[in-house]
Write a protein that holds these residues in place. Structure first.
Motif, PDB file in Angstrom:
ATOM      1  N   UNK A  18       0.836  -1.249   0.089  1.00  0.00           N
ATOM      2  CA  UNK A  18      -0.021  -0.004  -0.138  1.00  0.00           C
ATOM      3  C   UNK A  18       0.793   1.241   0.280  1.00  0.00           C
ATOM      4  N   UNK A  19       0.237   2.221  -0.449  1.00  0.00           N
ATOM      5  CA  UNK A  19       0.962   3.562  -1.076  1.00  0.00           C
ATOM      6  C   UNK A  19       1.589   4.322   0.512  1.00  0.00           C
ATOM      7  N   UNK A  71       5.622   4.198   0.262  1.00  0.00           N
ATOM      8  CA  UNK A  71       5.973   5.792   0.242  1.00  0.00           C
ATOM      9  C   UNK A  71       6.174   6.616   1.429  1.00  0.00           C
ATOM     10  N   UNK A 122       9.630   8.456   3.352  1.00  0.00           N
ATOM     11  CA  UNK A 122       9.781   9.917   3.146  1.00  0.00           C
ATOM     12  C   UNK A 122      10.211  10.325   4.598  1.00  0.00           C
ATOM     13  N   UNK A 170      -1.019  10.319   7.878  1.00  0.00           N
ATOM     14  CA  UNK A 170      -1.543   9.843   6.445  1.00  0.00           C
ATOM     15  C   UNK A 170      -1.131   8.384   6.669  1.00  0.00           C
ATOM     16  N   UNK A 180      -4.100   5.826   6.811  1.00  0.00           N
ATOM     17  CA  UNK A 180      -4.290   5.403   5.435  1.00  0.00           C
ATOM     18  C   UNK A 180      -3.685   3.930   5.221  1.00  0.00           C
ATOM     19  N   UNK A 226      -3.851   0.893  -3.102  1.00  0.00           N
ATOM     20  CA  UNK A 226      -3.718   2.379  -3.371  1.00  0.00           C
ATOM     21  C   UNK A 226      -4.186   2.925  -2.187  1.00  0.00           C
ATOM     22  N   UNK A 227      -5.271   2.581  -1.700  1.00  0.00           N
ATOM     23  CA  UNK A 227      -5.968   3.525  -0.671  1.00  0.00           C
ATOM     24  C   UNK A 227      -6.536   4.903  -0.973  1.00  0.00           C
ATOM     25  N   UNK A 283      -6.763  13.151   2.818  1.00  0.00           N
ATOM     26  CA  UNK A 283      -6.056  11.841   2.668  1.00  0.00           C
ATOM     27  C   UNK A 283      -5.789  11.494   1.503  1.00  0.00           C
ATOM     28  N   UNK A 301      -2.884  13.493   0.113  1.00  0.00           N
ATOM     29  CA  UNK A 301      -1.542  13.243   0.767  1.00  0.00           C
ATOM     30  C   UNK A 301      -1.195  11.780  -0.131  1.00  0.00           C
ATOM     31  N   UNK A 302      -2.030  11.096  -0.347  1.00  0.00           N
ATOM     32  CA  UNK A 302      -1.420   9.955  -0.987  1.00  0.00           C
ATOM     33  C   UNK A 302      -1.011   9.975  -2.514  1.00  0.00           C
ATOM     34  N   UNK A 356       0.048  12.927  -3.455  1.00  0.00           N
ATOM     35  CA  UNK A 356       1.401  13.501  -3.550  1.00  0.00           C
ATOM     36  C   UNK A 356       2.490  12.563  -3.211  1.00  0.00           C
ATOM     37  N   UNK A 357       2.245  11.473  -2.249  1.00  0.00           N
ATOM     38  CA  UNK A 357       3.441  10.478  -2.167  1.00  0.00           C
ATOM     39  C   UNK A 357       3.731   9.692  -3.399  1.00  0.00           C
ATOM     40  N   UNK A 358       2.690   9.554  -4.095  1.00  0.00           N
ATOM     41  CA  UNK A 358       2.736   8.689  -5.771  1.00  0.00           C
ATOM     42  C   UNK A 358       3.507   9.707  -6.631  1.00  0.00           C
ATOM     43  N   UNK A 402       5.631  12.155  -5.851  1.00  0.00           N
ATOM     44  CA  UNK A 402       6.885  12.375  -5.643  1.00  0.00           C
ATOM     45  C   UNK A 402       7.971  11.246  -5.770  1.00  0.00           C
TER      46      UNK A 402
END
Lengths: 618, 315
Positions: free
Chosen positions: A480-481, A485, A489, A516, A520, B47-48, B84, B87-88, B90-92, B94
């Motif tokens: 999961x992301x 990720x 970070x 998050x 999440x 993927x959330x 949320x 944020x997710x 953005x993480x992808x 990045x």
């Protein structure tokens, strides 16, 4: 097939051979050697052989030698106990054995210089049971560890082993077993604390042609070895409990999912399963009833995430160990889609005792909300590194200072990290918090599986958070992301901060990432991964700020941020300047010296050689 | 199977009780963003992005893996949910190359679509990134690991055909990758170029190599056709530009349809104005082939011609 009569015969017969160590007889001697993980790796096997050899040489027919499970006090291993007196020798080397055999075993004279330091008080020698480390402990899960020979099923039977299984299959209905477990309120010792009885009931009530019992022995928190010690010291307690669970829910197959990094535990389990099958305590028609139950081992391939229930089941099914979304309860659709109970090793180890002694007895120990005991692996900056089992509800202070012996080298206690990478750091103002599921949760930590790492004034809290994040980043499965990720970070930010490159925005970013990741992520690993950061930011924000705003590490631990400094105490002996490998110290004889911090490589040599302690880190 | 009535973003909807929230939302035209969800594949929950807020529930829940329950009140775009998602995303982003200008997937990329929808942008940072590895070994599939978001759809769709199961996850955590067999190139692996993976890939990590550089999706006309190579009748699309049919690509397989290379080539041959050279894999190497070989008509073709002649003669 084993009958209850035969079980009792084995019990009576074997008990006679164990009277010395149970202190029921006082002629003869019994040497018990700790075979726990620590002592085992520091030569306990050879110590046993040498003892036996010397005893043979001396012709001491009434001395018996046994390699037993973990005694708990790993700090002072290899440990040896001599019964019936209960004399506790520690840090025993092969060369010490002659002395013990000659004077203690032959003449009855205790070898004082080899005694565990804590067993002498006011000139009197205390038996092991009176030693501070053991006095406050209450042993349920570890009840047989360090007493029985782990490879001898008869010794397990002698101490009421398999009596609980006999009782449930011969005298109780599955509903009665479940009621008893619910009444006892045994909560999962793997960390989350879900009541085992309720879990069992869910699986019991769900009709299916096949059900499974899984023992989660994928213990992976850094520094934790509770489950390993139980499996190595008392493997039958887990096998018996799994069979009891199988009877209660209607399963005939169990799996122990154990990490391959525990080869000793794997071997001892294999021996135990073989012995139990030979005796008819596993297999078909247990105790002559129509109850069948067998157990197989499944070895993990080194992924921490496989301790998570759904990833564990994927792994047993032969797939990549990645967590599944929780669409169904495991107790309804688990392994291969069948109702499955997963409990951890310590949870199972409690079960036979509860069946035999009853729910009221169990609830009389611990607190109302968290009955019973919990095993902890004490580590870090603590005198008595080792394994302890304490009644729930005693305070962190009692565990760390009374049992653990406090902080070595006169240093100041700073925090205790519980729950491993999923847990948090608890500062000293909360030392009087009782140890139970709810109280630790309120502080932002968790009970966890039982790792307890003590930190002192020299430990940097940002660096501790970085250490645990580093572990999580390594162990994230990548599915999961937020976890894959996000934790990376977070680690990058923490690395920047400990290197003195952190910015104020980094602190905000840490907080938003923590949110998050926690909210999440798919599984428990991700959902708790930020806890070490959240808890240290909550209690030690000043340390984060010192790193970011002042580029200073208050604990003097972050290499990139510390500076060596010569105080007024300098006597001008020039020793530091002469030893400095980069010649960055200047000063005249008998005058205070000065370090050129621009050139200094922070090797610490000046501090080591200074005769008056004038060099400090700041 | 009974029905349940739930409320999504203020709208009531009645759906079968085994529906997931995301399916129920779709019934009333609410599009919950999701990168790893595909109704034809096993639910992954990876993927959330499809997290939604359920009234009275403490945590956000993924709508792809949460079944509807009577009376549920769901918010798919609440502030908490949107934050949320940002944020997710953005993480992808990045960890995704800023290549949308020339990426073949542009215009059809779900990551691009969601980044636009939630106003999330690429940004500079000096943290780690996915290694820039591009597998160019196959003439049919271009596999660009740097663009992969690890949704796992390719792995799941590949595993649906019993004898394929070529793609798998390898490594873990930040270093997780999708590999073919034991980390081989597509050419060396047992990949049969069916392009199932390409069809489900939401980003530009797996693209149809025979489309590369030919057209952008907004410049082309797309027409659905059925493959005539066998009885499955898999769906394909014929892509045309300026009145010329320039490429064929597979559509998502469903209802047990497998997709295969022979079908794709057959469709290309039938519809394209200038079909490109076909390739066949021979002993783990892609080699140029004639259309007769590619369509497996060797021998058959000659026989057909013979038959035609005979037929004409007999009449």
């Amino acid at each position: 097939m084993m009958t209850i009569q035969e079980l009792n015969e084995i019990k009576e017969r074997t008990l006679k051979t164990m009277e010395l160590r149970l202190q029921k007889k006082d002629t003869g001697k019994h040497v018990l050697i700790c075979g726990g993980p620590g002592c085992h790796s520091s030569n306990a096997g050879e110590i046993k052989e040498v003892f036996e050899e010397k005893i043979r040489e001396k012709g001491l027919d009434d001395v018996k030698v046994t390699l037993a499970g973990c005694f708990g006090l790993c700090e002072t291993g290899p440990n040896v106990e001599i019964y019936p007196e209960g004399i506790f020798y520690s840090r025993i080397k092969v060369e010490d054995i002659d002395k013990i055999v000659d004077s203690h075993l032959c003449k009855g004279e205790i070898v004082e210089e080899l005694l565990y330091e804590g067993s002498i008080e006011d000139g009197n020698i205390k038996p092991v049971s009176e030693v501070d480390f053991y006095k406050k402990q209450v042993k349920i899960a570890l009840r047989n560890c360090g007493i029985i020979d782990y490879e001898n099923i008869d010794e397990y039977i002698a101490l009421d082993g398999y009596q609980a299984l006999a009782k449930v299959v011969l005298e109780m209905t599955p509903q009665e077993v479940i009621e008893l477990m619910k009444e006892a309120n045994l909560r999962g010792r793997g960390g989350a604390g879900f009541p085992a009885g309720r879990k069992w009931e869910t699986a019991f009530k769900y009709p299916a042609d096949q059900k499974y019992v899984i023992c989660n022995a994928d213990e992976g928190d850094p520094g934790a070895f509770m489950d390993r010690s139980i499996l190595e010291g008392d493997p039958h307690s887990v096998l018996e409990a799994m069979a009891i669970c199988g009877y209660a829910i209607g399963a005939d197959q169990g799996f122990i999912y154990i990490r391959a990094e525990y080869p000793v535990a794997v071997h001892r389990l294999e021996v135990a399963i073989r012995q139990a099958r030979e005796k008819g305590l596993l297999g078909k028609n247990i105790f002559g009833t129509d109850f069948n139950f067998d157990i197989e081992l499944r070895l993990g391939a080194g992924a921490f995430v496989c301790g998570e229930g759904t990833a564990l089941m994927e792994s047993i099914e032969g797939k990549r160990g990645m967590p599944r979304p929780k669409i169904h309860r495991t107790a309804h659709r688990g392994l291969w889609g069948k109702p499955t109970i997963i409990n951890n090793v310590e949870t199972f180890a409690n079960v036979p005792a509860i069946i035999l002694k009853g729910a009221d007895w169990f609830k009389s120990i611990g607190t109302e909300d968290s009955p019973g005991t919990k095993v902890f692996a004490l580590g870090g900056k603590i005198k008595n590194t080792g394994l302890v089992e304490i009644p729930m509800g005693i305070t962190l202070r009692e565990i760390i200072f009374d049992i653990g012996g406090g902080i070595p080298n006169g240093k100041e206690f700073k925090a205790v990290q519980t729950g491993g990478p999923s847990g948090g750091c608890i500062p000293k103002e909360h030392l009087d918090t009782p140890v139970d599921f709810a109280s630790l949760g309120k502080l932002g930590s968790i009970m966890g599986s039982g790792g307890m790492i003590v930190l002192d004034e020299d430990d940097c809290m940002v660096d501790i958070a970085r250490f645990f994040l580093d572990f999580t980043v390594d162990e994230s499965c990548g599915k999961c992301v937020p976890c894959r990720e996000g934790t990376k970070r977070m680690l990058e930010i923490l690395e920047r901060i400990v290197n003195g490159e952190g910015t104020p925005e980094d602190l905000d970013r840490l907080e938003s990432l923590a949110e998050t990741i926690t909210e999440g992520s798919l599984c428990g690993l991700g959902q708790t991964a930020a806890n070490p950061v959240i808890s240290t930011m909550k209690y030690f924000r000043d340390e984060y700020e010192a790193h970011v705003y002042e580029k200073r590490c208050p604990a003097g631990s972050c290499q990139a941020l510390l500076e060596f400094f010569i105080t007024e105490d300098c006597i001008g002996c020039t020793k530091c300047a002469r030893n400095c490998p980069v010649s960055c110290i200047e000063g005249k004889v008998k005058e205070r010296h000065v370090i050129d911090t621009g050139k200094c490589i922070k090797c610490g040599t000046c501090m080591e050689v200074c005769p008056v302690g004038a060099v400090i880190k700041r | 199977m009974g029905n349940v009535t739930i409320t999504i973003d203020g709208q009531k909807v009645t759906v079968p009780q085994d529906y997931y929230i995301i399916q129920a939302a779709k019934e009333i035209g609410i599009d919950i963003p999701a990168l790893c969800y595909d109704p034809n594949l096993e639910v992954a929950g990876a993927c959330r992005l499809c997290l939604v807020e359920v009234e009275g529930w403490r945590k956000l829940e993924t709508s792809c893996s949460t079944k509807v329950r009577e009376g549920m009140v769901i918010y798919t775009e609440s502030e908490r949910v949107v934050n949320m998602r940002k944020e997710i995303l953005q993480l992808l982003l990045d960890n995704h190359p800023n290549d949308c200008l020339t990426c073949q997937k542009a215009g059809e990329c779900l990551l691009q679509q969601y980044a636009y929808r939630y106003d999330v942008k690429f940004r500079e940072h000096d943290g780690a990134r996915r290694p820039n590895y591009v597998d160019t070994s196959s003439p049919y599939i271009l596999k660009d690991d740097s663009k992969c978001i690890l949704c796992g759809k390719c792995v799941r769709t590949c595993a649906q055909v019993h004898d394929r199961k070529v793609l798998a996850f390898a490594g873990r955590g930040f270093d997780t990758r999708i590999v073919a067999d034991g980390d081989f190139t597509l050419e060396e692996s047992s990949c049969v170029s069916c392009n199932r993976c390409v069809v489900v890939c939401p980003v530009g990590a797996l693209v149809d190599r025979r489309l590369l550089g030919k057209t952008r999706v907004w410049d082309s006309q797309i027409k659905g056709v059925k493959c005539k190579a066998c009885d499955y009748g898999c769906n394909f699309e014929v892509i045309s530009k300026k009145g010329k049919n320039i490429a064929v690509r597979a559509k998502a397989p469903s209802q047990g349809r497998p997709l295969c290379l022979k079908g794709r080539l057959t469709t290309e041959f039938i519809y394209l104005d200038e079909p490109e050279t076909p390739y066949k894999k021979v002993n783990g190497k892609f080699v140029e082939a004639s259309w007769k070989e590619a369509l497996e008509l060797d021998g058959i073709f000659e026989k057909l011609v013979e038959e035609e002649k005979k037929g004409v003669g007999a009449e």
